[in-house]
Design a protein around this motif. Structure first.
Motif, mmCIF file in Angstrom:
data_model
loop_
_atom_site.group_PDB
_atom_site.id
_atom_site.type_symbol
_atom_site.label_atom_id
_atom_site.label_comp_id
_atom_site.label_asym_id
_atom_site.label_seq_id
_atom_site.Cartn_x
_atom_site.Cartn_y
_atom_site.Cartn_z
ATOM 1 N N HIS A 109 0.840 -1.194 0.000
ATOM 2 C CA HIS A 109 0.000 0.000 0.000
ATOM 3 C C HIS A 109 0.877 1.247 0.000
ATOM 4 O O HIS A 109 0.576 2.219 -0.700
ATOM 5 N N LEU A 111 2.015 2.080 -3.460
ATOM 6 C CA LEU A 111 0.925 2.697 -4.233
ATOM 7 C C LEU A 111 0.743 4.153 -3.821
ATOM 8 O O LEU A 111 0.587 5.032 -4.676
ATOM 9 N N VAL A 134 1.152 7.408 -6.246
ATOM 10 C CA VAL A 134 0.068 8.368 -6.442
ATOM 11 C C VAL A 134 0.537 9.778 -6.093
ATOM 12 O O VAL A 134 0.280 10.731 -6.838
ATOM 13 N N ALA A 193 -4.501 2.828 -9.066
ATOM 14 C CA ALA A 193 -3.722 3.059 -7.844
ATOM 15 C C ALA A 193 -4.404 4.116 -6.981
ATOM 16 O O ALA A 193 -4.497 3.961 -5.759
#
Length: 100
Positions: free
Chosen positions: A12, A15, A19, A77
């Motif tokens: 996570h 990601l 982002v 994402a």
């Protein structure tokens, strides 16, 4: 399962890092926003790209730009990161409600 693609493993955090970099257009700016060192952020993005087998960003002296694959991946994402934050917020609300 025969013929099934191998699972792709990433975190996570990776990601979220991707982002943030995509949204700011700069690794250094994203590192400041995320409160992590720029080299650590660069490594996180590189590990994500290796795990996926895709180049997500084009690095240049002024910052970064999304590759075509990066543009497609960014949408998913972003949704995943948003959903994870929403799930965490829901869990915190449930914990607080249980304390009442």
């Amino acid at each position: 399962m025969p013929g099934a693609p191998a699972p792709v493993c990433f975190s996570h955090a990776q990601l979220h890092h991707f982002v943030c970099v995509a949204e700011t257009g700069q690794i250094s700016g994203a590192a400041r926003e995320l409160h992590i060192a720029q080299p650590a952020l660069s490594q996180s993005i590189s590990r994500l790209e290796r795990a996926l087998g895709l180049a997500l960003l084009v690095r240049n002296p002024r910052g970064v730009a999304l590759t075509r694959d990066g543009e497609v991946f960014f949408g998913e994402a972003k949704r995943a990161v948003t959903a994870a934050f929403a799930a965490a917020a829901t869990a915190r609300t449930l914990v607080l409600a249980g304390d009442a």
